[in-house]
Design an enzyme around this catalytic site. Structure first.
Site, mmCIF file in Angstrom:
data_model
loop_
_atom_site.group_PDB
_atom_site.id
_atom_site.type_symbol
_atom_site.label_atom_id
_atom_site.label_comp_id
_atom_site.label_asym_id
_atom_site.label_seq_id
_atom_site.Cartn_x
_atom_site.Cartn_y
_atom_site.Cartn_z
ATOM 1 N N CYS A 89 0.883 -1.174 0.000
ATOM 2 C CA CYS A 89 0.000 0.000 0.000
ATOM 3 C C CYS A 89 0.912 1.213 0.000
ATOM 4 O O CYS A 89 1.662 1.432 0.967
ATOM 5 C CB CYS A 89 -0.885 0.011 1.233
ATOM 6 N N CYS A 197 -0.202 3.489 -6.694
ATOM 7 C CA CYS A 197 -1.224 3.034 -5.741
ATOM 8 C C CYS A 197 -1.425 1.578 -6.106
ATOM 9 O O CYS A 197 -1.540 1.247 -7.295
ATOM 10 C CB CYS A 197 -2.522 3.818 -5.892
#
Lengths: 242, 242
Positions: A89, A197
């Site tokens: 992440c 991302c």
């Protein structure tokens, strides 16, 4: 009591942010491993907690809500035998330094792994697609600036990236929004597009821009395989590896 | 200390047997979840230990070598907060009863999940493709017999299944061997083919026989989502759920 402890180092994965991205990351570790049978593969413990509060929103609000559950997960992974840690992440790396300060296990940094991949490509400036939080936190800017110039998204491009990310988190495809965002970056002169991302490489899939994209999730997975295998040769205790 | 404990039950995954199969299973959990954002997804802890000795070989040799590391992993998962357990490895279910005897957390059984899927299809006898160990241990025979007749592989079919499984474990495709094995089962009168080794659904991929195959990995993933969500409504302690 530990039976058959592997010679390879064990990666601990702080995951679930989102869950499909964690699966993508684990698959990329498997794919990046030079294995001819099960036993050649990287041992892993994974803590996948999709309920961690939204990282991007927390960064933008100046709120450290995600830090406490991330520390819980870090403790679980350490007790489960993780030798080093990875977080699939990007936004969560806002808390990287504070997490690293609480463990002797090295926490690989996704932007360091990505910067190495960008340097290897040398395609001119790189367009940064990520959450708004990742950009606001400056997770990539300093680490990338030595490797390449950076183009940040304008508002319409960011809105497209947001839509692609939300689509993947909801189990949809996200490819059309991702392609539109990447296309805008390339029009503005980016030589490549960084999918910073962990939902975005999933949205990119078989996109027509796939060969222009750089995937930090893959770079982090490759770094984990190298760490797991490298540790086998030089295992001297996790605290000595930074 | 636990921050933001999820309302959903946490699945503990005894995995790495093999690692690609564990990734496939985790992806099927994500895909089977009715989610519109990260926080709707099933929390998971995963212990992926590819170094566990080959399960099929151990069964055929009458050797319980895999049991001790599986018990280690079970302990890790319990301490990490798993409410219930799943093993994305059919052969490892040879030790299911002994593992269940050591924990209050329910361990879902992949053959129970698969039998429900077979009943729902009702396509006549089911051809069983698996490791030799899974067949020798009788992991499926009794559980499936109420749902459908079973066709066991002849030696050439088993050799093809073995080849498909080994290919996936080595990072190759395995589809041609799997298609040949499934084709032989269908020729012998199977109405459907049960892919009862977690490498086989990966080999099946976009096989021309995909619509004739039943995937126990998917059935187990769906059972995990139901358990995680069902537990949210009726959470009364793991020991009461069998």
């Amino acid at each position: 009591m530990e039976h058959g402890a592997p010679a390879l180092l064990t990666v601990g994965v702080l995951g679930g942010m989102g869950p499909a991205a964690t699966v993508d990351f684990l698959g990329k570790i498997v794919g990046a491993t030079p294995a001819s049978c099960d036993q050649d593969h990287v041992p892993a413990v994974v803590w996948s907690r999709p309920q961690i509060p939204d990282r991007s929103r927390a960064i933008l609000a100046g709120d450290d809500g995600p830090l406490a559950p991330l520390l819980d997960g870090l403790g679980v992974l350490e007790r489960a035998g993780a030798d080093f840690i990875a977080m699939p992440c990007n936004s969560a790396h806002h808390w990287h330094a504070r997490l690293q300060g609480r463990t002797r296990a090295p926490i690989l940094h996704i932007a360091d792994a990505a910067a190495a991949a960008v340097s290897a490509r040398a395609l001119g400036p790189v367009g940064l697609l990520s959450t708004r939080g990742t950009i606001a936190a400056g997770i990539y800017q300093a680490r990338l600036s030595k490797a390449a110039g950076i183009i940040l998204p304008d508002e319409p491009t960011q809105a497209l990236a947001d839509a692609a990310i939300a689509a993947v988190k909801a189990g949809r495809c996200g490819r059309s929004a991702l392609e539109a965002a990447a296309g805008r970056m390339l029009e503005r002169g980016a030589g490549s597009v960084l999918l910073a991302c962990t939902e975005l490489p999933i949205a990119a899939g078989r996109s027509r821009f796939a060969d222009r994209c750089i995937d930090p999730t893959l770079a982090l997975a490759q770094a984990c395989v190298a760490m797991s295998y490298g540790g086998r040769l030089t295992r001297t205790g996790a605290g000595t590896r930074a």
